[in-house]
Write an enzyme that holds these catalytic residues in place. Sequence first.
Site: not given
Length: 559
Positions: A223, A274
């Site tokens: 956002d 990751e």
Amino acid sequence: MTSTAPADALFALPTAPGAQWWRSAVIYQIYPRSFADANGDGIGDLPGITQHLPDLADLGVDAVWLSPFMTSPQKDAGYDVADYCTVDPLFGTLADFDDMLATAHACGIRLIVDLVPNHSSDQHVWFQAALAAAPDSRERARYLFRDGRGAHGELPPNNWESVFGGGAWTRVQEADGTPGQWYLHLFDPSQPDFDWTNEEVRAEFRRILRFWLDRGVDGFRVDVAHGLIKKAGLPDYHPPADGGSMGGDAVDVPYWGQPGVHDVYRDWHDVVAEYPGDRALCAEAWLPTIEQTALWVRPDEMHQAFNFEYLETGWDAADLRAVIAESLRAYAAVGAPSTWVLSNHDVVRHASRLALTAENPQGTGIGPNSPGKPIPEVGLRRARAATALMLALPGSAYLYQGEELGLPEVIDIPDDARQDPTWFRTHGERYGRDGCRVPIPWVADAPAYGFNDTGAAWLPQPVQWADLARDVEAADAASTLSMYTTLLRERRERRLGGGSLEWLDSGPDVVAFRNGNLTVLANIGDQPVAAPPGRVIASSGALAGGLVPVDTTVWAETD
């Protein structure tokens, strides 16, 4: 119909089956409080979403983006977060979230959650600590506290205005009862902005990302992604009078699109990398040009950025050809797909927006006293044609809940029922976003049209919802829902999202191109045009005598 593009001018995006799913995915936005309500309190919830995930699988979407469901006072419908690692009891529990996520994955649907990093709620433990602390303390350094101007600090630090109207600064009362510093809130006063030059803030959001990634989410919609970094010195700024509220049509805004924000997303890119499974980051970034927006999806930053310039383009053939061509060029230049979008929870639904007869800047909304109200039948016809055009384009696409039913903006919401902060902050001068957030209809003859079993709804639903309920449209082969289902099936089977675009010359009032063996023609003029050669496999409206009517898009298969 002839090609107007030489071979080296074709636009293509690389894809690999099973990898980088976000490059060509169709992602469906769920606004939780308005999707489905399992407990009957009038506000949608996570169990309600879980119940309807098979319906989204039948529709044919690849992923769901879930607007905020985290703990919040709900001053801005959840975009004011008090705790980023919990579920607000209004929507359910963490166990409900885990059940929803497992069900989505079982349905073959990925799940993206909304993350709000520009600001928190004023009820966040950090902000409460900042209010209790002294100026220049560690606690206040997490937010943008500043001394005021004037002889006694009685004037705000600069002239910035809130997106929701009114000033962007609020003065606090210090512990000794005296007027003190001011804090920045680009949105509501209950939404203080973080200071993203503070490493403690950056570390906290790395922790939040990992919390949800560890639970198995497939990515994040970010956002106000363009708002985290403010220009050094916080200089005064005078926005254009007719500009949109999020700054997409203004240049050199000191609180939007500052260069330093890219370092934040490079860091986040490393965190997301990751984890296995091509987890994705999507930016809500309102920027002046497509060229600037494309910088957000360079290989080491975000994976998607909403193409708001496309969303804001009017129903004009030349303008649409230009924005599509520039989008494909600019995004391909950085190795990214364009992310097409026509509606979301912050803009007037495109079944109304495309038929407005007066200017309506983003964030203004439409209500009973708005000038230039939409023409409903024109809006629906153009919305269907616009969607059919968008879903044939290479790249990813976002859909907003209810657009598959052809829902228009709800205009006649009583003043005392409105809840958008924009309505209150502007003293009713701007209607805001309630009209696109009304709970959606599932069953025509059920309480609240199947939104729940009690008939309660946090925003009033119009009587017209009965004709647009999902059960009614599912039984009608000519309905908007049936059209969406057909388009999504054909898009997936033909891998249009990973295809390429070759422009075709079909006249000034037509947008026409080829993607694989599919010819797409959108008639945006005021006279019927000849249908493209080949077998028609989808159309936004009925063809007549080999002609494509106005405001109609057709897909035709060619050898």
